[in-house]
Design a protein around this motif. Structure first.
Motif, PDB file in Angstrom:
ATOM      1  N   THR A 172      48.415  27.364  36.702  1.00 45.98           N
ATOM      2  CA  THR A 172      48.954  27.425  35.344  1.00 45.98           C
ATOM      3  C   THR A 172      48.959  28.851  34.812  1.00 45.98           C
ATOM      4  O   THR A 172      48.344  29.753  35.392  1.00 45.98           O
ATOM      5  N   GLU A 173      49.622  29.022  33.664  1.00 49.12           N
ATOM      6  CA  GLU A 173      49.658  30.333  33.024  1.00 49.12           C
ATOM      7  C   GLU A 173      48.267  30.730  32.539  1.00 49.12           C
ATOM      8  O   GLU A 173      47.886  31.897  32.603  1.00 49.12           O
TER       9      GLU A 173
ATOM     10  N   ASP B  53      41.810  44.310  40.528  1.00 49.10           N
ATOM     11  CA  ASP B  53      42.350  44.896  41.750  1.00 49.10           C
ATOM     12  C   ASP B  53      43.694  44.302  42.134  1.00 49.10           C
ATOM     13  O   ASP B  53      44.366  44.806  43.038  1.00 49.10           O
ATOM     14  N   ILE B  54      44.120  43.232  41.460  1.00 44.55           N
ATOM     15  CA  ILE B  54      45.393  42.579  41.776  1.00 44.55           C
ATOM     16  C   ILE B  54      46.418  42.950  40.711  1.00 44.55           C
ATOM     17  O   ILE B  54      46.189  42.748  39.520  1.00 44.55           O
ATOM     18  N   ASN B  55      47.538  43.479  41.135  1.00 48.34           N
ATOM     19  CA  ASN B  55      48.621  43.818  40.213  1.00 48.34           C
ATOM     20  C   ASN B  55      49.126  42.547  39.541  1.00 48.34           C
ATOM     21  O   ASN B  55      49.378  41.541  40.193  1.00 48.34           O
TER      22      ASN B  55
ATOM     23  N   ILE C 119      50.810  38.090  40.688  1.00 49.33           N
ATOM     24  CA  ILE C 119      50.172  36.818  40.363  1.00 49.33           C
ATOM     25  C   ILE C 119      51.258  35.864  39.865  1.00 49.33           C
ATOM     26  O   ILE C 119      51.901  36.131  38.844  1.00 49.33           O
ATOM     27  N   TRP C 120      51.460  34.770  40.580  1.00 49.22           N
ATOM     28  CA  TRP C 120      52.537  33.837  40.258  1.00 49.22           C
ATOM     29  C   TRP C 120      51.970  32.448  39.963  1.00 49.22           C
ATOM     30  O   TRP C 120      51.011  32.014  40.592  1.00 49.22           O
ATOM     31  N   THR C 121      52.593  31.770  39.004  1.00 46.53           N
ATOM     32  CA  THR C 121      52.213  30.387  38.721  1.00 46.53           C
ATOM     33  C   THR C 121      53.150  29.446  39.481  1.00 46.53           C
ATOM     34  O   THR C 121      54.252  29.843  39.894  1.00 46.53           O
ATOM     35  N   LEU C 122      52.718  28.203  39.641  1.00 46.74           N
ATOM     36  CA  LEU C 122      53.565  27.216  40.302  1.00 46.74           C
ATOM     37  C   LEU C 122      54.857  27.001  39.518  1.00 46.74           C
ATOM     38  O   LEU C 122      55.924  26.772  40.098  1.00 46.74           O
TER      39      LEU C 122
ATOM     40  N   LEU D 140      42.586  34.934  35.770  1.00 55.46           N
ATOM     41  CA  LEU D 140      42.449  35.747  36.984  1.00 55.46           C
ATOM     42  C   LEU D 140      42.691  37.220  36.687  1.00 55.46           C
ATOM     43  O   LEU D 140      41.990  38.090  37.210  1.00 55.46           O
ATOM     44  N   GLN D 141      43.668  37.504  35.834  1.00 55.27           N
ATOM     45  CA  GLN D 141      43.953  38.892  35.472  1.00 55.27           C
ATOM     46  C   GLN D 141      42.752  39.539  34.786  1.00 55.27           C
ATOM     47  O   GLN D 141      42.509  40.740  34.936  1.00 55.27           O
ATOM     48  N   THR D 142      41.992  38.733  34.048  1.00 56.49           N
ATOM     49  CA  THR D 142      40.819  39.239  33.347  1.00 56.49           C
ATOM     50  C   THR D 142      39.710  39.633  34.313  1.00 56.49           C
ATOM     51  O   THR D 142      39.007  40.633  34.100  1.00 56.49           O
TER      52      THR D 142
END
Length: 217
Positions: A128-129, A141-143, A147-150, A135-137
């Motif tokens: 989900t969004e 280390d991940i751009n 990061i993609w949602t379903l 995850l971004q929080t």
């Protein structure tokens, strides 16, 4: 039995075939332990995340130990494989110990799939969004663009071109998408009529092929 991964990666576990040799059976049985350890490590800390955070000396020791696993496979030495796999499992434990001592934050408690692209870039799919924001929080280390949602993936899947690929994949269960880069001088593919044939197949009408099979009798 060919393993094409980098020697810095855990060797792929290959399920022995019916006519597998004794070595193939025994070696893969040992590698399952390392694969399990790696999976637990990646689930908690991320794919190759800690190895990029430690210092050069630590990183070198881990990669040298992984190299010993590959060396044992190349030599076909089961005893060395047991020892090197055990040492590599201890290497994952050492990475986790380092992370805890340095207060590195583990992955958040959400469901997501993480892997590295062919270019070595971390890629993630979340449900989900809200999961994406979480995850971004925690994973700086991940751009964010990787990061993609379903829900976002569904937008791509609904594109007409992708729908045609989905139809083709449905015809052959083992089919997979791969990249094709034509070389210089590449001309007609020889399948100029393929679009019409596919339209006939997917229309629901009885399909009559344009060309008859070659009679090799």
């Amino acid at each position: 039995m060919v393993r094409s991964r980098s020697r810095k990666d855990v060797p792929e576990v290959i399920k022995p075939a019916r006519q597998a040799t004794q070595w193939e059976i025994q070696s893969n049985a040992v590698l399952v332990e390392l694969e399990r350890k790696k999976g637990q490590h990646y689930e908690k800390w991320g794919v190759d995340r800690l190895i990029t955070l430690v210092d050069i000396e630590f990183r070198t020791k881990v990669w040298l130990q992984m190299g010993r696993v590959w060396d044992a496979l190349d030599m076909g030495d089961l005893d060395k494989l047991h020892k090197s796999v055990h040492g590599m499992c201890k290497g994952f434990d050492a990475l986790e110990k380092w992370a805890l001592e340095n207060e590195i934050e583990p992955n958040p408690p959400i469901q997501f799939l993480e892997w590295k692209s062919v270019k070595g870039v971390p890629m993630v799919v979340v449900r989900t969004e809200n999961d994406a924001v979480e995850l971004q929080t925690h994973r700086k280390d991940i751009n964010n663009g990787n990061i993609w949602t379903l829900e976002e993936l569904e937008v791509f899947l609904q594109e007409p071109q992708v729908q045609e690929i989905i139809k083709l994949k449905a015809l052959v269960p083992t089919a997979r998408i791969t990249k094709f880069t034509p070389k210089e001088g590449f001309g007609n593919s020889g399948f100029d009529d393929m679009e019409d044939d596919l339209d006939a197949i997917f229309s629901g009408e009885p399909y009559v092929p344009k060309y008859k099979p070659l009679n090799r009798g």
